[in-house]
Design a protein around this motif. Structure first.
Motif, PDB file in Angstrom:
ATOM      1  N   GLN A 574       0.821  -1.201   0.000  1.00 33.49           N
ATOM      2  CA  GLN A 574       0.000   0.000   0.000  1.00 33.49           C
ATOM      3  C   GLN A 574       0.861   1.259   0.000  1.00 33.49           C
ATOM      4  O   GLN A 574       0.540   2.249  -0.680  1.00 33.49           O
ATOM      5  N   CYS A 575       1.968   1.220   0.760  1.00 35.53           N
ATOM      6  CA  CYS A 575       2.892   2.368   0.779  1.00 35.53           C
ATOM      7  C   CYS A 575       3.453   2.635  -0.615  1.00 35.53           C
ATOM      8  O   CYS A 575       3.557   3.793  -1.043  1.00 35.53           O
ATOM      9  N   ARG A 576       3.774   1.589  -1.335  1.00 41.94           N
ATOM     10  CA  ARG A 576       4.257   1.738  -2.711  1.00 41.94           C
ATOM     11  C   ARG A 576       3.197   2.395  -3.593  1.00 41.94           C
ATOM     12  O   ARG A 576       3.502   3.302  -4.375  1.00 41.94           O
ATOM     13  N   ASP A 577       1.937   1.932  -3.443  1.00 44.20           N
ATOM     14  CA  ASP A 577       0.872   2.512  -4.269  1.00 44.20           C
ATOM     15  C   ASP A 577       0.650   3.981  -3.934  1.00 44.20           C
ATOM     16  O   ASP A 577       0.433   4.812  -4.841  1.00 44.20           O
ATOM     17  N   TRP A 578       0.700   4.331  -2.652  1.00 46.02           N
ATOM     18  CA  TRP A 578       0.534   5.737  -2.272  1.00 46.02           C
ATOM     19  C   TRP A 578       1.678   6.590  -2.837  1.00 46.02           C
ATOM     20  O   TRP A 578       1.455   7.685  -3.336  1.00 46.02           O
ATOM     21  N   ARG A 579       2.876   6.074  -2.742  1.00 44.97           N
ATOM     22  CA  ARG A 579       4.027   6.850  -3.248  1.00 44.97           C
ATOM     23  C   ARG A 579       3.927   7.035  -4.759  1.00 44.97           C
ATOM     24  O   ARG A 579       4.263   8.093  -5.294  1.00 44.97           O
ATOM     25  N   ALA A 580       3.437   6.012  -5.431  1.00 43.03           N
ATOM     26  CA  ALA A 580       3.261   6.134  -6.872  1.00 43.03           C
ATOM     27  C   ALA A 580       2.210   7.179  -7.215  1.00 43.03           C
ATOM     28  O   ALA A 580       2.266   7.818  -8.283  1.00 43.03           O
ATOM     29  N   ALA A 581       1.255   7.392  -6.274  1.00 42.34           N
ATOM     30  CA  ALA A 581       0.191   8.380  -6.492  1.00 42.34           C
ATOM     31  C   ALA A 581       0.566   9.758  -5.938  1.00 42.34           C
ATOM     32  O   ALA A 581      -0.265  10.668  -5.951  1.00 42.34           O
ATOM     33  N   GLY A 582       1.785   9.893  -5.432  1.00 45.73           N
ATOM     34  CA  GLY A 582       2.223  11.188  -4.920  1.00 45.73           C
ATOM     35  C   GLY A 582       2.046  11.371  -3.429  1.00 45.73           C
ATOM     36  O   GLY A 582       2.322  12.465  -2.918  1.00 45.73           O
ATOM     37  N   LEU A 583       1.587  10.358  -2.719  1.00 47.46           N
ATOM     38  CA  LEU A 583       1.419  10.443  -1.256  1.00 47.46           C
ATOM     39  C   LEU A 583       2.614   9.764  -0.594  1.00 47.46           C
ATOM     40  O   LEU A 583       2.685   8.550  -0.507  1.00 47.46           O
ATOM     41  N   ASP A 747      -7.249  13.310   0.829  1.00 47.53           N
ATOM     42  CA  ASP A 747      -7.341  14.265  -0.280  1.00 47.53           C
ATOM     43  C   ASP A 747      -8.272  15.415   0.052  1.00 47.53           C
ATOM     44  O   ASP A 747      -8.087  16.545  -0.426  1.00 47.53           O
ATOM     45  N   GLU A 748      -9.290  15.172   0.875  1.00 50.14           N
ATOM     46  CA  GLU A 748     -10.243  16.227   1.230  1.00 50.14           C
ATOM     47  C   GLU A 748      -9.662  17.240   2.207  1.00 50.14           C
ATOM     48  O   GLU A 748      -9.998  18.414   2.179  1.00 50.14           O
ATOM     49  N   ARG A 749      -8.779  16.794   3.100  1.00 52.36           N
ATOM     50  CA  ARG A 749      -8.345  17.645   4.219  1.00 52.36           C
ATOM     51  C   ARG A 749      -6.924  18.175   4.099  1.00 52.36           C
ATOM     52  O   ARG A 749      -6.613  19.229   4.647  1.00 52.36           O
ATOM     53  N   TYR A 750      -6.069  17.444   3.418  1.00 57.08           N
ATOM     54  CA  TYR A 750      -4.661  17.842   3.400  1.00 57.08           C
ATOM     55  C   TYR A 750      -4.118  17.767   1.972  1.00 57.08           C
ATOM     56  O   TYR A 750      -4.412  16.822   1.240  1.00 57.08           O
ATOM     57  N   PRO A 751      -3.329  18.749   1.571  1.00 53.91           N
ATOM     58  CA  PRO A 751      -2.710  18.702   0.234  1.00 53.91           C
ATOM     59  C   PRO A 751      -1.632  17.620   0.195  1.00 53.91           C
ATOM     60  O   PRO A 751      -1.039  17.264   1.220  1.00 53.91           O
ATOM     61  N   ARG A 752      -1.427  17.139  -0.988  1.00 54.22           N
ATOM     62  CA  ARG A 752      -0.393  16.115  -1.134  1.00 54.22           C
ATOM     63  C   ARG A 752       0.985  16.762  -1.071  1.00 54.22           C
ATOM     64  O   ARG A 752       1.190  17.846  -1.583  1.00 54.22           O
ATOM     65  N   ARG A 753       1.895  15.981  -0.401  1.00 53.48           N
ATOM     66  CA  ARG A 753       3.229  16.522  -0.201  1.00 53.48           C
ATOM     67  C   ARG A 753       4.207  15.866  -1.173  1.00 53.48           C
ATOM     68  O   ARG A 753       3.948  14.807  -1.709  1.00 53.48           O
ATOM     69  N   GLY A 754       5.324  16.505  -1.313  1.00 55.75           N
ATOM     70  CA  GLY A 754       6.378  15.953  -2.146  1.00 55.75           C
ATOM     71  C   GLY A 754       7.387  15.211  -1.301  1.00 55.75           C
ATOM     72  O   GLY A 754       7.380  15.255  -0.083  1.00 55.75           O
ATOM     73  N   ALA A 755       8.292  14.562  -1.985  1.00 56.89           N
ATOM     74  CA  ALA A 755       9.305  13.785  -1.292  1.00 56.89           C
ATOM     75  C   ALA A 755      10.204  14.665  -0.449  1.00 56.89           C
ATOM     76  O   ALA A 755      10.683  14.271   0.605  1.00 56.89           O
ATOM     77  N   GLU A 756      10.437  15.921  -0.885  1.00 56.51           N
ATOM     78  CA  GLU A 756      11.317  16.815  -0.135  1.00 56.51           C
ATOM     79  C   GLU A 756      10.714  17.118   1.233  1.00 56.51           C
ATOM     80  O   GLU A 756      11.402  17.136   2.251  1.00 56.51           O
ATOM     81  N   ALA A 757       9.414  17.352   1.261  1.00 54.63           N
ATOM     82  CA  ALA A 757       8.762  17.659   2.528  1.00 54.63           C
ATOM     83  C   ALA A 757       8.836  16.451   3.462  1.00 54.63           C
ATOM     84  O   ALA A 757       9.047  16.585   4.664  1.00 54.63           O
ATOM     85  N   GLU A 758       8.657  15.252   2.892  1.00 49.96           N
ATOM     86  CA  GLU A 758       8.696  14.029   3.690  1.00 49.96           C
ATOM     87  C   GLU A 758      10.054  13.876   4.354  1.00 49.96           C
ATOM     88  O   GLU A 758      10.151  13.610   5.556  1.00 49.96           O
ATOM     89  N   ILE A 759      11.108  14.095   3.590  1.00 47.06           N
ATOM     90  CA  ILE A 759      12.455  13.916   4.121  1.00 47.06           C
ATOM     91  C   ILE A 759      12.734  14.962   5.201  1.00 47.06           C
ATOM     92  O   ILE A 759      13.350  14.676   6.219  1.00 47.06           O
TER      93      ILE A 759
END
Length: 762
Positions: A574-583, A747-759
């Protein structure tokens, strides 16, 4: 004779034999004898016909039926000589006066015996491929006893002078000796066949036995001068031949369908024969007349065989007793096993509701499988031996301890009511909780004990044990140590638990596990940075089953390793699928304490991360403080290897266990996750607030992040933000949801983040 089924000529032959036998029997009556004497030719035909017909029937059987052919050919040969001697006597010698002795007929009659011996022994060998020592001894006893009595009959009153000299003496000695040997062979063979009585064997031995008996009667009558031709002796000879022929034509399969004699027969007959031999010796001494050397020697042989047989029987009984004891004793601990435990319980359990009280306890060691897997079965076996010794000391003489199997023990507590049984069980638990020293390893062992009392929880042993087992599982699930059975509800719960466990095994095979995700929010940024994966079971009939129902069962049954790997696979996929979708979300997965005893776990985690192309930093693994109750050194090594891979580690439910600062300092963990019991009321309870605030400061001082779970109000969220808590999760944010619903919620409450923000958040 009994006519055989099948060929018409065979039925006709048996019918003819029956007629001849009836005519022969009629000769014993005066009228019948007078008629036959008046018709000598007919009497000759009858007499010769019986002997020739018997020999012919046995020969036909040997030629036409393959089974036991060799034995019946030998018997046919013996009967042929017997018939030839009779025919020659009737046709030639009976008309010569004085009758020559010895004659050709004597040699033909004597030729019958070696063929008869060989036939009986051949049949015995065909039926007994392996003869036991006890059967050999029985054979010696039977043969010697029979031969001893036969020798008294055939040799009684006979001296060397009465035999004459030369060939006459040899033939005269050969007759009684042949019959003596035949008597021994017949009874001995029966003993060697383990006293079996199938129809073929019975007819054959009976027929040959009657023939030997008739020979003895003939000798007695001749010696006494009262022998009468065509009398009862001749009838017995004819009956003997009829039985032998009938034995030959029994169904070919009958000889193979042997049934062992009853045990009492095999035990009593050798003893009876030995006593008979003793009686022969004693009775002769009373008459002040010594037995012949042959008779005395045979009787002594029978008695000696009986003594040896008795010693062998004693040894066999001892072996059986040892085997019985071993069958009821646990090899590892020396304690009674389950079978013996049940025997004692059935015997001592009072009938009905009366009698003294009695209780039963089932003891199951906690996490014993992990000890076996971690340290090896040798150490596990030694631990069981030490547990058995300690429990034996604790139980004392007031109860009965047994090992029921694996790491499970049973205790029968005599004269113990509910209060007394609970007190004893607590004493047993206290004894087990003292550390065990094994090869410089100090192991702390805990146990779960279920107690059931008669008659409150069961009127019979089966119900009592079931109730005690259910109480033990309740103690294990609730971590109570000791639990008392509560009645029928426990029984229903026990069946339900076993059913659930079996269904869980099937569910793991079918991939029925699913994950729900609860968001974790980074307080400083107000952004959802990760989720905790919470396992659920999609039961095909019961619907969604929560982990508190099946995880304790999985832990106890040793399924946690397999279950955890499945959860890890689902979460990383599931983590892989989310990352592929930008989450770019971090996924937290819970590990049980037993998982950390598995040194192969880091390898499985690395393989899964590579397989799903998920970076180690995107996986958080959470462990509880329960690892402090296990092998902390092994758990620390596994955690260090996981952390070296780049996986973040957290102590879950912090504050509910030992909360040892020494272990906290030593463990290679990154986060503290404070239990909901403190977080939920931190906005209204000053004591909870103080604990939360101080724990946040402790985590930061140790270089760790603080995660608060159980946030259920905005006020609590504000206080946590004020105290500098790093991450929060709880119902105030969101309940656990399926992956699809969580994605929509996010998706309703929080904008999607990029990898830079995650790190940056790490």
């Amino acid at each position: 004779m009994v006519p055989a089924r099948g060929r018409w000529w065979l039925r006709a032959a048996f019918g003819l034999g029956t007629v001849l036998l009836i005519i022969q029997s009629a000769a014993v009556f005066p009228a019948g004898r007078a008629w036959l004497e008046a018709n000598l030719g007919f009497r000759t035909v009858v007499q010769d016909g019986i002997y020739l017909l018997a020999a012919g029937l046995v020969l036909a059987r040997a030629l036409l039926v393959r089974q036991d052919r060799g034995a019946w050919l030998l018997m046919a040969g013996g009967l042929a000589f017997y018939a030839a001697g009779t025919v020659y006597w009737v046709a030639v010698l009976a008309h010569i006066s004085p009758t020559p002795y010895p004659s050709v007929s004597d040699f033909m009659w004597l030729a019958y015996y070696p063929f008869a011996y060989a036939a009986v022994l051949r049949l015995l060998r065909a039926r007994e491929s392996r003869i036991r020592l006890s059967s050999w001894l029985d054979g010696v006893i039977a043969a010697a006893c029979a031969a001893a009595y036969a020798s008294v009959v055939f040799l009684g009153g006979v001296t060397v002078d009465s035999f004459g000299s030369g060939l006459t003496m040899l033939v005269s000695i050969a007759y009684p000796m042949a019959d003596i040997v035949l008597a021994g062979v017949l009874l001995g063979s029966w003993a060697l066949s383990n006293w079996r009585l199938d129809r073929v064997w019975t007819l054959l031995l009976t027929g040959m036995g009657i023939n030997t008996t008739a020979n003895g009667l003939r000798m007695l009558q001749t010696t006494s001068g009262v022998y009468t031709p065509s009398g009862w002796v001749d009838v017995l000879w004819a009956v003997a031949l009829a039985l032998i022929a009938a034995a030959a034509w029994r169904c070919p399969g009958a000889g193979a369908q042997q049934r062992p004699a009853r045990a009492m027969v095999g035990m009593l007959l050798p003893a009876v024969l030995a006593w008979a031999s003793m009686l022969l010796l004693v009775s002769d001494s009373w008459r002040h007349r010594g037995l012949s050397v042959i008779s005395g020697g045979l009787a002594a042989t029978a008695i000696t065989g009986a003594i040896v047989r008795m010693l062998l029987t004693v040894r066999t009984v001892e072996k059986l007793s040892d085997a019985r004891r071993q069958a009821r004793t646990d090899d590892l601990t020396g304690l009674p096993n389950r079978r013996r435990f049940l025997e004692i319980l059935r015997r001592e359990l009072p009938e009905g509701d009366g009698g003294a009280p009695m209780a039963v306890a089932i003891i199951d060691l906690d996490r014993f499988k992990e000890i076996n897997d971690s340290f090896g079965h040798d150490l596990g076996d030694r631990l069981l031996q030490m547990v058995a010794a300690r429990l034996t000391e604790a139980v004392g003489d007031d109860g009965e301890l047994a090992r029921l199997g694996g790491d499970e023990f049973g205790v029968i507590m005599r004269d113990a009511d509910t209060a007394g049984a609970q007190k004893i069980a607590l004493g047993l638990l206290t004894a087990l909780r003292r550390p065990f020293d094994l090869d410089q390893i100090e192991l702390h062992v805990d146990a779960s004990i279920g107690v059931a009392v008669h008659p409150d929880h069961g009127a019979d042993h089966s119900m009592l044990l079931r109730q005690a087992g259910n109480a033990m599982y309740a103690a294990k699930n609730d971590h109570r140590g000791v639990a008392l059975a509560t009645g029928e509800a426990d029984d229903v719960a026990g069946r339900q638990r076993l059913t659930t466990l079996e269904e869980l095994r099937v569910g793991l095979d079918r991939g029925e596990l699913t994950l729900h995700y609860q968001p974790q929010m980074h307080l400083a940024s107000g952004t959802v940075t990760g989720v905790e994966a919470l396992v659920r079971w999609e039961h095909p009939r019961r619907g969604l089953v929560f982990p508190d129902v099946f995880l304790p069962l999985a832990e106890h049954a040793g399924l946690m390793g397999r279950l955890t790997l499945q959860v890890l696979d689902i979460a990383l996929a599931q983590c892989r699928d989310w990352r592929a979708a930008g989450l770019h979300l971090v996924v937290a997965v819970n590990l049980s304490a037993s998982n950390l005893q598995d040194t192969t776990l880091p390898g499985h985690v690395a393989d899964a991360l590579s397989r799903y192309d998920v970076p180690p930093a995107a996986l958080h693994l959470e462990v509880t403080e329960e690892i402090l109750m296990r092998d902390a050194a092994r758990a620390t090594a596994v955690l260090a290897e996981l952390r070296a891979m780049g996986v973040r580690l957290a102590v879950d439910d912090y504050g509910t266990g030992y909360s040892s600062l020494a272990y906290l300092h030593a463990l290679p963990v990154d986060d503290l996750k404070l239990d909901r019991a403190f977080v939920t009321h931190c906005d209204s309870d000053p004591r909870s607030a103080a604990i939360v605030k101080s724990t946040v400061e402790l985590a930061h001082n140790l270089g760790m992040r603080m995660i608060a779970e159980g946030v259920e109000s905005e006020a609590a969220l504000d206080r946590l933000r004020e105290w500098g808590c790093d991450l929060v999760q709880g119902y105030h944010l969101s309940r656990p949801q399926s992956a699809d619903r969580f994605t929509a919620w996010l998706d309703e409450r929080y904008p999607r983040r990029g990898a830079e923000a995650e790190i940056a958040l790490h």
